[in-house]
Design a protein around this motif. Structure first.
Motif, PDB file in Angstrom:
ATOM      1  N   ASN A 136      -7.681  18.453  44.136  1.00  0.00           N
ATOM      2  CA  ASN A 136      -7.413  17.531  45.183  1.00  0.00           C
ATOM      3  C   ASN A 136      -6.315  18.656  45.855  1.00  0.00           C
ATOM      4  N   MET A 137      -5.856  20.248  45.728  1.00  0.00           N
ATOM      5  CA  MET A 137      -4.446  21.062  46.093  1.00  0.00           C
ATOM      6  C   MET A 137      -5.392  21.760  47.405  1.00  0.00           C
ATOM      7  N   ASN A 138      -6.661  21.588  47.652  1.00  0.00           N
ATOM      8  CA  ASN A 138      -6.616  22.711  48.894  1.00  0.00           C
ATOM      9  C   ASN A 138      -5.676  22.009  50.387  1.00  0.00           C
ATOM     10  N   GLY A 139      -5.135  22.950  50.745  1.00  0.00           N
ATOM     11  CA  GLY A 139      -5.081  23.037  52.111  1.00  0.00           C
ATOM     12  C   GLY A 139      -4.453  23.858  52.746  1.00  0.00           C
ATOM     13  N   LEU A 140      -4.103  23.617  54.199  1.00  0.00           N
ATOM     14  CA  LEU A 140      -3.843  24.945  54.819  1.00  0.00           C
ATOM     15  C   LEU A 140      -1.703  24.922  55.014  1.00  0.00           C
ATOM     16  N   LEU A 141      -1.275  26.314  54.241  1.00  0.00           N
ATOM     17  CA  LEU A 141       0.278  26.431  54.290  1.00  0.00           C
ATOM     18  C   LEU A 141       0.109  27.578  55.941  1.00  0.00           C
ATOM     19  N   THR A 142       1.433  26.123  56.587  1.00  0.00           N
ATOM     20  CA  THR A 142       1.632  27.067  57.786  1.00  0.00           C
ATOM     21  C   THR A 142       2.860  27.091  58.284  1.00  0.00           C
ATOM     22  N   GLY A 143       3.370  28.274  58.929  1.00  0.00           N
ATOM     23  CA  GLY A 143       4.875  28.284  59.336  1.00  0.00           C
ATOM     24  C   GLY A 143       4.730  28.472  61.483  1.00  0.00           C
ATOM     25  N   ASP A 144       3.514  28.298  61.269  1.00  0.00           N
ATOM     26  CA  ASP A 144       2.977  28.000  63.273  1.00  0.00           C
ATOM     27  C   ASP A 144       3.841  27.128  64.092  1.00  0.00           C
ATOM     28  N   PRO A 145       4.478  27.486  64.606  1.00  0.00           N
ATOM     29  CA  PRO A 145       5.378  26.946  65.963  1.00  0.00           C
ATOM     30  C   PRO A 145       5.142  25.312  66.305  1.00  0.00           C
ATOM     31  N   SER A 146       3.525  26.235  66.915  1.00  0.00           N
ATOM     32  CA  SER A 146       2.422  25.521  67.763  1.00  0.00           C
ATOM     33  C   SER A 146       2.172  24.522  66.822  1.00  0.00           C
ATOM     34  N   ASN A 147       1.807  24.814  65.595  1.00  0.00           N
ATOM     35  CA  ASN A 147       1.287  23.686  64.493  1.00  0.00           C
ATOM     36  C   ASN A 147       2.260  22.592  64.353  1.00  0.00           C
ATOM     37  N   ILE A 148       3.454  23.018  64.128  1.00  0.00           N
ATOM     38  CA  ILE A 148       4.660  22.467  64.066  1.00  0.00           C
ATOM     39  C   ILE A 148       4.987  21.311  65.178  1.00  0.00           C
ATOM     40  N   HIS A 149       4.858  21.905  66.464  1.00  0.00           N
ATOM     41  CA  HIS A 149       4.633  20.896  67.552  1.00  0.00           C
ATOM     42  C   HIS A 149       3.265  20.352  67.693  1.00  0.00           C
ATOM     43  N   TYR A 150       2.506  20.512  67.229  1.00  0.00           N
ATOM     44  CA  TYR A 150       1.500  19.563  67.499  1.00  0.00           C
ATOM     45  C   TYR A 150       1.784  18.125  66.563  1.00  0.00           C
ATOM     46  N   ILE A 151       2.095  19.116  65.694  1.00  0.00           N
ATOM     47  CA  ILE A 151       1.384  17.799  63.707  1.00  0.00           C
ATOM     48  C   ILE A 151       2.880  16.437  64.324  1.00  0.00           C
ATOM     49  N   MET A 152       4.312  17.282  64.602  1.00  0.00           N
ATOM     50  CA  MET A 152       4.978  16.393  64.727  1.00  0.00           C
ATOM     51  C   MET A 152       5.592  16.031  65.683  1.00  0.00           C
ATOM     52  N   LEU A 165      -5.889  22.213  64.989  1.00  0.00           N
ATOM     53  CA  LEU A 165      -3.958  22.477  65.203  1.00  0.00           C
ATOM     54  C   LEU A 165      -5.115  23.913  66.421  1.00  0.00           C
ATOM     55  N   PRO A 166      -3.617  23.878  67.005  1.00  0.00           N
ATOM     56  CA  PRO A 166      -3.668  25.087  67.799  1.00  0.00           C
ATOM     57  C   PRO A 166      -3.770  26.503  67.387  1.00  0.00           C
ATOM     58  N   SER A 167      -3.396  26.515  65.884  1.00  0.00           N
ATOM     59  CA  SER A 167      -3.614  27.725  65.384  1.00  0.00           C
ATOM     60  C   SER A 167      -5.407  27.871  65.212  1.00  0.00           C
ATOM     61  N   GLY A 168      -6.088  27.120  66.259  1.00  0.00           N
ATOM     62  CA  GLY A 168      -7.797  27.588  65.615  1.00  0.00           C
ATOM     63  C   GLY A 168      -7.911  26.868  63.708  1.00  0.00           C
ATOM     64  N   HIS A 169      -7.247  26.240  62.908  1.00  0.00           N
ATOM     65  CA  HIS A 169      -7.893  25.963  62.387  1.00  0.00           C
ATOM     66  C   HIS A 169      -7.933  23.876  61.871  1.00  0.00           C
ATOM     67  N   HIS A 170      -9.552  23.768  61.507  1.00  0.00           N
ATOM     68  CA  HIS A 170     -10.103  22.215  61.391  1.00  0.00           C
ATOM     69  C   HIS A 170      -9.397  21.922  60.309  1.00  0.00           C
ATOM     70  N   VAL A 171      -8.438  20.451  60.335  1.00  0.00           N
ATOM     71  CA  VAL A 171      -8.284  20.181  58.815  1.00  0.00           C
ATOM     72  C   VAL A 171      -8.797  18.492  59.670  1.00  0.00           C
ATOM     73  N   ILE A 172      -9.404  18.464  57.545  1.00  0.00           N
ATOM     74  CA  ILE A 172      -9.280  16.677  57.211  1.00  0.00           C
ATOM     75  C   ILE A 172      -8.403  15.557  57.104  1.00  0.00           C
ATOM     76  N   PRO A 173      -9.279  14.415  56.540  1.00  0.00           N
ATOM     77  CA  PRO A 173      -8.581  13.803  56.132  1.00  0.00           C
ATOM     78  C   PRO A 173      -8.353  13.828  54.785  1.00  0.00           C
ATOM     79  N   LYS A 174      -7.250  13.741  54.071  1.00  0.00           N
ATOM     80  CA  LYS A 174      -6.516  14.290  52.715  1.00  0.00           C
ATOM     81  C   LYS A 174      -6.609  15.339  52.040  1.00  0.00           C
ATOM     82  N   MET A 175      -6.923  16.071  53.560  1.00  0.00           N
ATOM     83  CA  MET A 175      -6.602  17.631  53.088  1.00  0.00           C
ATOM     84  C   MET A 175      -4.452  18.215  53.782  1.00  0.00           C
ATOM     85  N   LYS A 176      -4.576  19.061  52.633  1.00  0.00           N
ATOM     86  CA  LYS A 176      -2.798  18.808  52.842  1.00  0.00           C
ATOM     87  C   LYS A 176      -2.416  19.876  54.018  1.00  0.00           C
ATOM     88  N   ILE A 177      -1.568  19.686  54.567  1.00  0.00           N
ATOM     89  CA  ILE A 177      -0.663  20.595  54.844  1.00  0.00           C
ATOM     90  C   ILE A 177       0.259  20.542  54.612  1.00  0.00           C
TER      91      ILE A 177
END
Length: 525
Positions: free
Chosen positions: A80-96, A407-419
Motif C-alpha cells: 500500500n505504498m504506491n503513489g504519486l510524488l509531485t512538486g507541481d504547483p498546478s497539482n498543489i493548487h488543485y489539491i490544497m 490532477l492538472p498534470s494529467g495523472h489519475h488518482v484513486i482513493p487510498k492512493m498516496k500523493i
C-alpha cells in the motif's frame, strides 16, 4: 477454529513481512545506487529509496526535476505504498485549494501521526472546521497578539541576549540550533500554556519534553519510508523506532498532563473575575486558558476535556517550537555563508534606526528592535522568505483522494492512493524558480519599488496553502525577525570550521548535527 485460522493467517503475514525485510537488507548490501528510479521485482522502488535515505530530499528533487515535476512511486508488493510524488504547483493548487474537499488528511495521515491524537493537524470535516474556527478566533484576538509581542520581546531581552553575552564574553562555541530550539520552546510555552519553562539560560538545562518530541518525529519519518506492515510489526513487538516512539509519547503525555492539571486549577480560581481572553492586567492570556474559559464545544466535548486539551497542547507546542527554530537555524547558516546578504541586512537595520532612533530598546550594551521597526524591513523579510524557500521547516506533505480524480498534470488518482508533496523540491527546481534556484537571493522577493513581492502559496509552500494554511504565519515571522535582527545587529556569527551541516532524517528539517558557531561583538557604527 476461527481463532486458530486467524492466528495462522497472522503468522503467515508475519513470515512474509520478515522475509521481505531480510530480502531488502540483502539487496541493499549489493546495490550500487546506479538507478534513481529503477523498480525492482517485489520491492518496487523501495531499494533506491532506502539507499538514498541519507539524502532523501535531494533524491526527490532530482527525480522530480528529471521527470516534469511528477514521479509515480512503486512500493513493495502488497505494501500500500504506491503513489504519486509531485512538486507541481498546478497539482498543489488543485489539491490544497480548488478541490480541497476531495483531499482531506485522511485515515493514513492520522495513523502516521497518531501521537497528535485528534488535534487540528489530524482532524478532518466538521471536527477540523470547528477547531480551525475556534483557533482562528482566539489567535486573531488583539489581546492574544499583544501577548505574543510582549512575550517575544521579553524572551529576546531576558533570555536570548544574556545567553549570547555570556557566550561572547567567555569565548565559547555554541550550538545555535539548540539555542533557537530553547528560545522557541520557551516563547511557545508562554503563548500556549502561559508558562516560561526557562530552557534558554546560561546553564543550558536538559529539556526532556523537547528530546521526546525529537525522538517521536524521527520515528514518524520512518513510518513514511517503510512498508506499513513493517513499522506496524515493530509497534506490535515494541522494537526499533516504534519502541522509541512509545517511550517518547509516554514522556510528553506525562508532562502535558501536569501542565493541564495546573492550568485548570489556576483558571478555576480566576474565572470569577475574568472573561474571554483578558486577564487582570489587560495583558491577554495564553491559548489553553482561553480554550478552557471559552468552554467551546469540540468533538461533542467541552474544550476543558483533558484529551482535547492534551491533543491541542501537543500540536501547538510542536508546531511553534519545531518550525520556527528550523527557520532560524537555516536562515543564519545561509546568511553566514553569504556576507553580502548579511551586509545588506545590517545596512537596512542601521538606516531604519538612524531615521527613527527612538524605535529601539537598549539592553545593556545590546540594542533590540521593537515590533514597529520589524515591520519596516523588506530586505530582512525577503531574506527570511528566501531561506524558507530553500529550507522549508516541513519538507513534505501527503494526501489521499476521497474519490477518483484527475490532477492538472494529467495523472489519475484513486482513493487510498498516496500523493506525496515534496515541499523541499518545489523551492529548488529551475522549472519553477529559474536557473538560479539554488542561489540565496533575497532580491527575488523585493519589488522594483522596494516592497515585498508576493509569491503564490502553491509555489512558496512553506506555510501551506488553501484552507489549511498556517494560522501561526504572522507569529512565526515576528519571532524570526525579532531574533534575527537582535543577533545580526549586535553580533557577528562565525561558523566553526570543519563541521558538516546536513538535514536530519525527520519530519521537520532540522540540522542533523546542529550548527556550532562563535560570536563576535559588532561595533555600533
Amino acid at each position: 477454529m476461527a481463532s486458530v485460522l486467524g492466528n495462522l493467517e497472522n503468522m503467515v503475514v508475519l513470515g512474509v513481512v520478515i522475509g521481505l525485510f531480510v530480502f531488502l537488507r540483502g539487496l541493499i548490501r549489493n546495490y550500487d545506487g546506479s538507478s534513481l528510479r529503477k523498480s525492482w521485482p517485489l520491492v518496487g522502488m523501495m531499494l533506491p529509496l532506502l539507499f538514498q535515505l541519507h539524502r532523501f530530499h535531494e533524491w526527490c528533487t532530482e527525480m522530480l526535476e528529471a521527470n516534469n515535476r511528477n514521479v509515480l512511486f512503486r512500493g513493495p508488493w502488497s505494501s500500500n505504498m504506491n503513489g504519486l510524488l509531485t512538486g507541481d504547483p498546478s497539482n498543489i493548487h488543485y489539491i490544497m485549494t480548488s478541490n480541497f474537499s476531495n483531499f482531506p488528511q485522511g485515515r493514513d495521515f492520522k495513523e502516521f501521526f497518531d501521537v497528535l491524537g485528534d488535534g487540528i493537524f489530524n482532524s478532518d470535516s466538521d471536527m477540523w472546521k470547528t477547531q480551525r474556527k475556534l483557533a482562528h478566533q482566539l489567535m486573531s484576538h488583539p489581546l492574544f497578539h499583544k501577548l505574543v509581542v510582549k512575550s517575544t520581546h521579553e524572551k529576546v531581552e531576558k533570555g536570548l541576549i544574556p545567553v549570547l553575552e555570556h557566550v561572547w564574553e567567555q569565548g565559547l562555541v555554541v550550538d545555535l540550533q539548540d539555542l533557537f530550539q530553547r528560545f522557541t520552546f520557551d516563547a511557545t510555552c508562554l503563548t500556549v500554556i502561559g508558562h516560561d519553562p526557562g530552557c534558554l539560560s546560561i546553564s543550558f538545562p536538559e529539556v526532556v519534553f523537547c528530546r521526546a518530541v525529537d525522538d517521536a518525529q524521527k520515528a514518524i519519518f520512518y513510518r513514511h519510508v517503510l512498508p506499513q506492515a513493517i513499522w506496524k510489526l515493530q509497534k506490535w513487538l515494541n522494537v526499533g523506532q516504534e519502541k522509541i516512539l512509545k517511550r517518547s509519547t509516554e514522556t510528553s503525555d506525562r508532562i502535558i498532563s501536569e501542565i493541564i492539571s495546573a492550568k485548570k486549577e489556576k483558571v478555576c480560581k480566576t474565572m470569577g473575575n475574568n472573561t474571554g481572553l483578558e486577564d487582570d492586567n489587560g495583558q491577554g492570556i495564553d491559548l489553553i486558558a482561553s480554550y478552557i474559559m471559552e468552554d467551546a464545544i469540540v468533538m461533542g466535548c467541552k474544550s476543558s476535556d483533558d484529551k482535547f486539551l492534551r491533543d491541542t497542547v501537543l500540536s501547538l507546542l510542536v508546531a511553534g517550537r519545531e518550525t520556527t527554530s528550523s527557520a532560524l537555524s537555516w536562515f543564519f547558516w545561509l546568511v553566514s555563508r553569504n556576507p553580502h546578504v548579511e551586509k545588506k541586512i545590517i545596512d537596512e537595520l542601521r538606516a531604519t534606526l538612524q531615521h527613527d532612533p527612538d524605535q529601539a530598546d537598549h539592553t545593556g550594551k545590546c540594542r533590540l528592535l521593537n515590533v514597529e521597526v520589524l515591520k519596516r524591513l523588506p530586505y530582512l523579510h525577503g531574506a527570511i522568505c528566501e531561506s524558507l524557500r530553500l529550507y522549508p521547516p516541513l519538507p513534505f506533505n501527503h494526501k489521499s483522494p476521497l474519490k477518483t480524480d484527475r490532477l492538472p498534470s494529467g495523472h489519475h488518482v484513486i482513493p487510498k492512493m498516496k500523493i506525496y508533496i515534496s515541499v523541499y523540491s518545489i523551492g529548488r527546481m529551475s522549472s519553477i524558480w529559474g536557473s538560479d534556484c539554488l542561489e540565496f537571493k533575497p532580491e527575488r522577493w523585493i519589488t522594483v519599488g522596494g516592497g515585498i513581492k508576493h509569491q503564490p502559496s502553491h509555489k512558496f509552500f512553506a506555510f501551506g496553502a488553501g484552507p489549511r494554511s498556517c494560522l501561526g504565519k504572522n507569529i512565526a515571522f515576528l519571532q524570526v525577525k525579532a531574533v534575527a535582527a537582535a543577533i545580526i545587529y549586535n553580533y557577528k556569527v562565525q561558523l566553526v570550521a570543519g563541521q558538516t551541516i546536513t538535514p536530519s532524517i525527520s519530519i521537520n528539517l532540522h540540522m542533523k548535527h546542529g550548527m556550532k558557531v562563535k560570536l563576535f561583538k559588532r561595533s555600533a557604527s
